[in-house]
Design a protein around this motif. Structure first.
Motif, PDB file in Angstrom:
ATOM      1  N   MET A   1       0.717  -1.630   0.233  1.00 20.68           N
ATOM      2  CA  MET A   1       0.367  -0.030  -0.016  1.00 20.68           C
ATOM      3  C   MET A   1       0.430   0.931   0.365  1.00 20.68           C
ATOM      4  O   MET A   1       1.702   1.419   0.880  1.00 20.68           O
ATOM      5  N   ILE A   2       0.770   1.711  -0.728  1.00 20.24           N
ATOM      6  CA  ILE A   2       1.622   3.878  -0.882  1.00 20.24           C
ATOM      7  C   ILE A   2       1.475   3.659   0.144  1.00 20.24           C
ATOM      8  O   ILE A   2       0.499   4.362   1.141  1.00 20.24           O
ATOM      9  N   GLY A   3       2.377   4.899   0.618  1.00 15.63           N
ATOM     10  CA  GLY A   3       3.165   5.400   2.428  1.00 15.63           C
ATOM     11  C   GLY A   3       2.609   4.826   3.373  1.00 15.63           C
ATOM     12  O   GLY A   3       3.145   5.706   4.093  1.00 15.63           O
ATOM     13  N   THR A   4       2.746   3.539   3.410  1.00 13.89           N
ATOM     14  CA  THR A   4       2.963   3.219   4.260  1.00 13.89           C
ATOM     15  C   THR A   4       4.172   2.504   4.511  1.00 13.89           C
ATOM     16  O   THR A   4       4.684   1.092   3.609  1.00 13.89           O
ATOM     17  N   VAL A   5       4.892   2.663   6.094  1.00 15.18           N
ATOM     18  CA  VAL A   5       5.841   2.166   6.223  1.00 15.18           C
ATOM     19  C   VAL A   5       5.841   1.302   7.296  1.00 15.18           C
ATOM     20  O   VAL A   5       5.127   1.146   8.118  1.00 15.18           O
ATOM     21  N   ARG A   6       6.917   0.390   6.434  1.00 15.60           N
ATOM     22  CA  ARG A   6       6.717  -1.392   7.465  1.00 15.60           C
ATOM     23  C   ARG A   6       8.506  -1.427   7.338  1.00 15.60           C
ATOM     24  O   ARG A   6       9.055  -0.949   6.847  1.00 15.60           O
ATOM     25  N   GLU A   7       8.405  -2.239   8.576  1.00  9.67           N
ATOM     26  CA  GLU A   7      10.147  -2.694   9.044  1.00  9.67           C
ATOM     27  C   GLU A   7      10.007  -4.115   8.328  1.00  9.67           C
ATOM     28  O   GLU A   7       9.552  -5.069   8.178  1.00  9.67           O
ATOM     29  N   VAL A   8      11.147  -4.124   7.957  1.00  7.71           N
ATOM     30  CA  VAL A   8      11.538  -5.457   6.525  1.00  7.71           C
ATOM     31  C   VAL A   8      13.470  -6.031   6.887  1.00  7.71           C
ATOM     32  O   VAL A   8      13.986  -5.308   7.580  1.00  7.71           O
ATOM     33  N   THR A   9      13.692  -7.387   6.900  1.00 12.15           N
ATOM     34  CA  THR A   9      14.625  -7.745   6.935  1.00 12.15           C
ATOM     35  C   THR A   9      15.655  -7.267   6.761  1.00 12.15           C
ATOM     36  O   THR A   9      15.049  -7.301   4.879  1.00 12.15           O
TER      37      THR A   9
ATOM     38  N   ARG B   1      10.642   0.240   4.983  1.00 10.46           N
ATOM     39  CA  ARG B   1      10.280  -0.194   3.873  1.00 10.46           C
ATOM     40  C   ARG B   1       9.517   0.906   3.447  1.00 10.46           C
ATOM     41  O   ARG B   1       8.371   0.480   4.007  1.00 10.46           O
ATOM     42  N   VAL B   2       8.864   1.889   2.052  1.00 10.00           N
ATOM     43  CA  VAL B   2       7.829   2.243   1.963  1.00 10.00           C
ATOM     44  C   VAL B   2       7.604   2.164   0.812  1.00 10.00           C
ATOM     45  O   VAL B   2       8.247   2.281   0.004  1.00 10.00           O
ATOM     46  N   GLU B   3       6.240   2.421   0.845  1.00  5.45           N
ATOM     47  CA  GLU B   3       5.836   2.032  -0.782  1.00  5.45           C
ATOM     48  C   GLU B   3       5.781   3.352  -2.097  1.00  5.45           C
ATOM     49  O   GLU B   3       4.995   3.809  -1.173  1.00  5.45           O
TER      50      GLU B   3
END
Length: 162
Positions: free
Chosen positions: A1-9, A28-30
């Motif tokens: 989803m655009i604008g959603t920031v999530r923690e990634v490996t 990461r943010v899309e």
């Protein structure tokens, strides 16, 4: 989803970027089809971030002055100039590496832009190598704030003017 920031490996070669790093995380943010290079993404995060982050950085600079730690803009000239308080160590359109070395710790931030024309994303990776007890203590104290700051800064890539 655009604008959603999530923690990634984290997906970087930590040994090459900062050998001996004890802390590595990534967010990461899309950004959809937006055309943003790594420098522009970093500028949006650092220079157009929420005002409360600037207040935290000024407070940090005041608090660390007695410990003779580097504050914003100190140190040797950076090959790629400065983005806010971050000396740019190297960059391509897809990747910008910034950070500095200090007596208590070394750190790097890596801003990667990737994906195809319709579905791009930006990843911010942070690496920290501590040198002594003070560095380990400092890292422990800032870690909870780091995650909040990183997520908030990443949101500014999609919405640069708040």
């Amino acid at each position: 989803m655009i604008g959603t920031v999530r923690e990634v490996t984290p997906n970087v070669d930590a040994g090459t970027l900062l050998s001996g790093a004890q802390f590595v995380d990534a967010f990461r943010v899309e950004i959809g089809a937006a055309t943003v290079n790594a420098r522009e993404a970093c500028i949006r995060m650092v220079l157009h971030g929420p005002r409360w982050i600037g207040v935290l950085i000024r407070l940090r600079n005041i608090l660390v002055t007695p410990f003779v730690l580097k504050t914003s803009g100190e140190g040797a000239p950076a090959p790629g100039g400065m983005i806010g308080l971050f000396p740019v160590r190297s960059e391509t359109p897809e990747r910008l590496i910034a950070g500095f070395d200090d007596s208590h710790l070394n750190f790097r931030i890596v801003v990667d832009v990737s994906g195809d024309a319709a579905s791009r994303h930006v990843t911010l990776t942070t690496l920290v190598q501590t040198h002594n007890r003070f560095g380990r203590t400092y890292l422990t104290l800032i870690k909870p704030f780091h995650k909040l700051v990183a997520r908030s800064m990443m949101g500014c890539i999609v919405e640069p003017a708040r």
